[in-house]
Design a protein around this motif. Structure first.
Motif, PDB file in Angstrom:
ATOM      1  N   PRO A 105       0.902   7.979  -3.201  1.00  0.00           N
ATOM      2  CA  PRO A 105       0.168   6.704  -3.158  1.00  0.00           C
ATOM      3  C   PRO A 105       0.901   5.556  -3.847  1.00  0.00           C
ATOM      4  CG  PRO A 105      -0.886   8.228  -4.691  1.00  0.00           C
ATOM      5  CD  PRO A 105       0.185   9.002  -3.974  1.00  0.00           C
ATOM      6  N   ARG A 106       1.707   5.839  -4.863  1.00  0.00           N
ATOM      7  CA  ARG A 106       2.437   4.768  -5.547  1.00  0.00           C
ATOM      8  C   ARG A 106       3.388   4.064  -4.581  1.00  0.00           C
ATOM      9  NH1 ARG A 106       3.410   3.926 -11.148  1.00  0.00           N
ATOM     10  NH2 ARG A 106       5.024   2.362 -11.413  1.00  0.00           N
ATOM     11  N   ALA A 107       4.157   4.838  -3.826  1.00  0.00           N
ATOM     12  CA  ALA A 107       5.080   4.249  -2.852  1.00  0.00           C
ATOM     13  C   ALA A 107       4.305   3.525  -1.755  1.00  0.00           C
ATOM     14  CB  ALA A 107       5.977   5.328  -2.252  1.00  0.00           C
ATOM     15  N   GLN A 108       3.219   4.106  -1.307  1.00  0.00           N
ATOM     16  CA  GLN A 108       2.412   3.460  -0.271  1.00  0.00           C
ATOM     17  C   GLN A 108       1.908   2.099  -0.743  1.00  0.00           C
ATOM     18  OE1 GLN A 108      -0.653   6.158   1.206  1.00  0.00           O
ATOM     19  NE2 GLN A 108       0.751   7.858   0.796  1.00  0.00           N
ATOM     20  N   ARG A 109       1.496   2.002  -2.003  1.00  0.00           N
ATOM     21  CA  ARG A 109       1.029   0.710  -2.547  1.00  0.00           C
ATOM     22  C   ARG A 109       2.148  -0.326  -2.517  1.00  0.00           C
ATOM     23  NH1 ARG A 109      -1.786   4.068  -6.067  1.00  0.00           N
ATOM     24  NH2 ARG A 109      -0.190   3.884  -7.679  1.00  0.00           N
ATOM     25  N   LEU A 110       3.363   0.095  -2.890  1.00  0.00           N
ATOM     26  CA  LEU A 110       4.503  -0.824  -2.842  1.00  0.00           C
ATOM     27  C   LEU A 110       4.693  -1.350  -1.432  1.00  0.00           C
ATOM     28  CD1 LEU A 110       7.146  -2.151  -3.947  1.00  0.00           C
ATOM     29  CD2 LEU A 110       8.289   0.001  -3.320  1.00  0.00           C
ATOM     30  N   TYR A 111       4.712  -0.468  -0.460  1.00  0.00           N
ATOM     31  CA  TYR A 111       4.949  -0.887   0.917  1.00  0.00           C
ATOM     32  C   TYR A 111       3.814  -1.772   1.436  1.00  0.00           C
ATOM     33  CZ  TYR A 111       8.531   2.710   0.576  1.00  0.00           C
ATOM     34  OH  TYR A 111       9.604   3.458   0.181  1.00  0.00           O
ATOM     35  N   ARG A 112       2.593  -1.440   1.109  1.00  0.00           N
ATOM     36  CA  ARG A 112       1.461  -2.276   1.544  1.00  0.00           C
ATOM     37  C   ARG A 112       1.533  -3.667   0.911  1.00  0.00           C
ATOM     38  NH1 ARG A 112      -1.492   2.804   1.595  1.00  0.00           N
ATOM     39  NH2 ARG A 112      -1.975   3.248   3.769  1.00  0.00           N
ATOM     40  N   ARG A 113       1.968  -3.723  -0.340  1.00  0.00           N
ATOM     41  CA  ARG A 113       2.095  -5.020  -1.017  1.00  0.00           C
ATOM     42  C   ARG A 113       3.089  -5.916  -0.271  1.00  0.00           C
ATOM     43  NH1 ARG A 113       3.412  -3.219  -5.971  1.00  0.00           N
ATOM     44  NH2 ARG A 113       5.494  -4.078  -6.018  1.00  0.00           N
ATOM     45  N   PHE A 114       4.053  -5.330   0.379  1.00  0.00           N
ATOM     46  CA  PHE A 114       5.035  -6.083   1.155  1.00  0.00           C
ATOM     47  C   PHE A 114       4.564  -6.361   2.570  1.00  0.00           C
ATOM     48  CE2 PHE A 114       7.848  -5.355  -2.291  1.00  0.00           C
ATOM     49  CZ  PHE A 114       8.859  -6.287  -2.176  1.00  0.00           C
ATOM     50  N   GLY A 115       3.416  -5.814   2.962  1.00  0.00           N
ATOM     51  CA  GLY A 115       2.880  -6.088   4.283  1.00  0.00           C
ATOM     52  C   GLY A 115       3.032  -4.971   5.294  1.00  0.00           C
ATOM     53  N   TYR A 116       3.558  -3.824   4.874  1.00  0.00           N
ATOM     54  CA  TYR A 116       3.674  -2.691   5.795  1.00  0.00           C
ATOM     55  C   TYR A 116       2.290  -2.201   6.187  1.00  0.00           C
ATOM     56  CZ  TYR A 116       8.688  -1.939   5.119  1.00  0.00           C
ATOM     57  OH  TYR A 116      10.056  -2.066   5.112  1.00  0.00           O
ATOM     58  N   GLU A 117       2.182  -1.762   7.438  1.00  0.00           N
ATOM     59  CA  GLU A 117       0.933  -1.199   7.958  1.00  0.00           C
ATOM     60  C   GLU A 117       1.186   0.223   8.431  1.00  0.00           C
ATOM     61  OE1 GLU A 117      -0.200  -3.865  11.073  1.00  0.00           O
ATOM     62  OE2 GLU A 117      -0.952  -5.362   9.666  1.00  0.00           O
ATOM     63  N   HIS A 118       0.246   1.094   8.131  1.00  0.00           N
ATOM     64  CA  HIS A 118       0.311   2.492   8.581  1.00  0.00           C
ATOM     65  C   HIS A 118       0.027   2.507  10.079  1.00  0.00           C
ATOM     66  CE1 HIS A 118      -1.862   6.628   8.613  1.00  0.00           C
ATOM     67  NE2 HIS A 118      -0.630   6.746   9.044  1.00  0.00           N
ATOM     68  N   ILE A 119       0.990   2.997  10.874  1.00  0.00           N
ATOM     69  CA  ILE A 119       0.807   2.983  12.334  1.00  0.00           C
ATOM     70  C   ILE A 119       0.730   4.376  12.948  1.00  0.00           C
ATOM     71  CG2 ILE A 119       1.843   0.697  12.638  1.00  0.00           C
ATOM     72  CD1 ILE A 119       4.397   2.220  13.662  1.00  0.00           C
ATOM     73  N   HIS A 120       1.113   5.398  12.172  1.00  0.00           N
ATOM     74  CA  HIS A 120       1.112   6.750  12.730  1.00  0.00           C
ATOM     75  C   HIS A 120       1.262   7.747  11.585  1.00  0.00           C
ATOM     76  CE1 HIS A 120       1.763   9.878  15.706  1.00  0.00           C
ATOM     77  NE2 HIS A 120       2.883  10.234  15.104  1.00  0.00           N
ATOM     78  N   THR A 121       0.806   8.965  11.789  1.00  0.00           N
ATOM     79  CA  THR A 121       1.031  10.046  10.834  1.00  0.00           C
ATOM     80  C   THR A 121       1.823  11.142  11.532  1.00  0.00           C
ATOM     81  OG1 THR A 121      -1.008   9.554   9.652  1.00  0.00           O
ATOM     82  CG2 THR A 121      -0.071  11.753   9.336  1.00  0.00           C
ATOM     83  N   ARG A 122       2.885  11.593  10.877  1.00  0.00           N
ATOM     84  CA  ARG A 122       3.688  12.705  11.404  1.00  0.00           C
ATOM     85  C   ARG A 122       3.305  13.955  10.614  1.00  0.00           C
ATOM     86  NH1 ARG A 122       9.416   9.612  12.121  1.00  0.00           N
ATOM     87  NH2 ARG A 122       8.815   8.589  14.048  1.00  0.00           N
ATOM     88  N   PRO A 123       2.519  14.820  11.229  1.00  0.00           N
ATOM     89  CA  PRO A 123       2.108  16.045  10.525  1.00  0.00           C
ATOM     90  C   PRO A 123       3.316  16.942  10.215  1.00  0.00           C
ATOM     91  CG  PRO A 123       0.819  15.714  12.529  1.00  0.00           C
ATOM     92  CD  PRO A 123       1.951  14.733  12.560  1.00  0.00           C
ATOM     93  N   ARG A 124       3.294  17.536   9.044  1.00  0.00           N
ATOM     94  CA  ARG A 124       4.311  18.506   8.625  1.00  0.00           C
ATOM     95  C   ARG A 124       5.742  17.964   8.772  1.00  0.00           C
ATOM     96  NH1 ARG A 124       0.574  20.271  11.555  1.00  0.00           N
ATOM     97  NH2 ARG A 124       1.789  20.509  13.451  1.00  0.00           N
TER      98      ARG A 124
END
Length: 154
Positions: A105-124
């Protein structure tokens, strides 16, 4: 990042990503690619972070980004990410992509702060079976997040 940096970077990689560490020869191959650019962040002559970009227009792909834990929260990751974005734009990229562990979640917060959006999940996606979130950023938008004076060198 230079070939001389690789032993230290690889040591950090093993420390920071024990489940997913890149082998040394992968770093060697990456920095030799004409479509890849890698940087290190240094403080007092010591490498405290690193990041890499692969850019094949129109996409800049964040290959890696890491900061040693004792230096997290001081803008180093942001400085590295801004460096990747600037280089991608300079090379004509209009979007940036990356994969990040779903359990980071720490890295995800950094990327979201820059405007990145989650567009897909790659399982495993990761060796240990962990999922990856695929995130995208429109590089044509103003996505700068804060400033700092951390030195980043190529």
């Amino acid at each position: 990042m230079t070939p001389q940096d690789l032993p230290l970077v690889h040591g950090l990689e093993q420390r920071l990503f024990p489940r997913d560490a890149w082998p040394l020869d992968m770093f060697e191959a990456e920095i030799a690619q004409p479509v890849c650019w890698y940087w290190v962040a240094e403080q007092d002559g010591r490498i405290i972070g690193y990041a890499g970009l692969m850019c094949i227009r129109p996409v800049g792909d964040v290959q890696t980004l890491a900061v040693v834990p004792e230096h997290e929260g001081h803008g180093i990751g942001s400085a590295l990410l801004r460096t990747l974005h600037e280089k991608a734009r300079e090379l004509g990229a209009t979007e940036a992509m990356l994969e990040v562990r779903a359990d980071n979640p720490r890295a995800q917060r950094l990327y979201r702060r820059f405007g990145y959006e989650h567009i897909h999940t790659r399982p495993r996606y990761y060796r240990d079976g962990g999922d990856a979130l695929v995130m995208r950023l429109d590089l044509t938008a103003d996505t700068a997040a804060g400033t700092d004076a951390t030195e980043v060198s190529s």
